[in-house]
Design a protein around this motif. Structure first.
Motif: not given
Length: 388
Positions: A116-127
């Motif tokens: 849940r915490a990681v999902a709230e980080l500003p993530l790029s498109k997954r690769f």
């Protein structure tokens, strides 16, 4: 600079240090006006390995894949040999230091808290981690993390991505990179050395990694502070997590050290709380603690007991008294950290067991605080230079 910044690190590890150094560096960049994203690399192999590590007793990682057949064969050989001994009826042995089946729900809860915490980080498109060329292009690829350049990491070590291999960016820069348990005397191979030589600027978090990079590239990298110490997380009032307690973060503590910590706690009438790993000396186990609960515990601790790098970092960042157990099995980064900030007396071996009480009674002194402020200025200067 005004271009796109992508942060490459081990952001999905179920590890408090990995998560918080990512989040703290993002916050530090944001204060400079840079909205970086985390390059969201993915791999089924890495995901399975992370889950195995997070659910393992004491948090120890699985063996390298190549070793597994030999280790399985050895286990079977031992089982056959033991079966031939004159054994009594089997009994259950009580070992509080070993994570039992009953711990699994708490460990699953911790994994979910991290997700849940990681999902709230500003993530790029997954690769795909094996196809770095499919990552969204960036003007600056910013690499960091305490194990990112460890070629022997059990599941990340073979990925060229973390040495810049195939990453679509105009410039490569490292901030507070580390090589974990890879000793400087072992060096990097020619391929990794060449990739590091293509970095525009390199900074590291410890002297071991400094020597590795210097020998690989012929350039002297700067030593900077870990993001959690450079840009400390929010710090609530000391009583934010309830009554004062001693927080234990780590595992595998020697008996003399555990005895000294328990004696101190009993004299001060302080409960001992283990976080992240089951602790044989803890009055309370917080195995399900996610990143935020960990932060609150460390910020409000009466004292911190540890034998890991980020245990020391969080105690220093929050101004908490702390003691670390010296161990030849631990990496150089902890020893390098305390030497860097002048806090060597907070690391004790058995010959100094009697000093545990004194060290746990007060936070790091003014000399250490001044050293940290000077290092923050140096670290700020590095970031100002590479960010423009």
């Amino acid at each position: 600079m005004t271009g796109r910044i992508a942060l490459l690190t081990f952001h999905r590890r179920v590890d408090y240090g990995s998560y918080w150094q990512t989040r703290c560096l993002l916050a530090g960049l944001a204060r400079r006006g840079h909205a970086a994203v985390v390059a969201d690399h993915a791999s089924d192999h890495v995901r399975r390995a992370e889950l195995a590590c997070a659910l393992a007793p004491l948090g120890d990682g699985p063996a390298a894949r190549a070793d597994v057949p030999d280790k399985v064969a050895r286990i079977r050989a031992f089982r056959r040999a033991v079966a031939e001994l004159p054994l009594s009826k089997r009994v259950d042995i009580a070992r509080p230091e070993t994570a039992a089946r009953a711990d699994v729900p708490d460990k699953v809860a911790r994994i979910r808290a991290f997700r849940r915490a990681v999902a709230e980080l500003p993530l790029s498109k997954r690769f795909d981690i094996a196809r770095p060329e499919t990552m969204e292009p960036a003007d600056l690829a910013l690499f960091g993390g305490d194990e990112i350049w460890n070629p022997h990491h059990p599941w990340y070590g073979g990925a060229p991505l973390f040495f810049g291999g195939g990453v679509p960016a105009r410039r490569y820069v490292a901030y507070a990179a580390g090589a974990g348990g890879h000793d400087a005397t072992l060096g990097f191979d020619a391929d990794r050395s060449a990739r590091l030589g293509a970095f525009a600027d390199v900074s590291v978090r410890d002297d071991n990694t400094r020597r590795l990079c210097r020998d690989a590239t012929g350039r002297e990298p700067e030593i900077v502070l870990d993001p959690c110490l450079q840009f400390p997380p929010p710090h609530e009032a000391p009583d934010a997590e309830g009554p004062p307690c001693i927080v234990v973060y780590g595992h595998g503590f020697p008996r003399w050290f555990a005895d000294a910590v328990v004696a101190f706690a009993r004299r001060r009438a302080l409960p001992i709380v283990g976080v992240g790993h089951r602790s044989a000396v803890a009055d309370e186990q917080r195995l399900a603690a996610g990143p935020e609960e960990f932060r609150r515990l460390m910020a409000s601790a009466a004292a911190v007991v540890t034998n890991v790098f980020h245990g020391c970092v969080f105690a220093l960042a929050f101004g908490r008294p702390f003691v670390a157990a010296a161990s030849p099995a631990r990496r150089d980064d902890l020893r390098d950290l305390v030497a860097l900030v002048g806090a060597q007396h907070h690391v004790v071996d058995e010959t100094r067991a009697a000093t545990v009480d004194t060290v746990l009674s007060a936070p790091a002194d003014a000399v250490v605080r001044r050293r940290i402020e000077a290092l923050r200025a140096r670290s700020d200067a590095f970031l100002d230079r590479v960010l423009g």
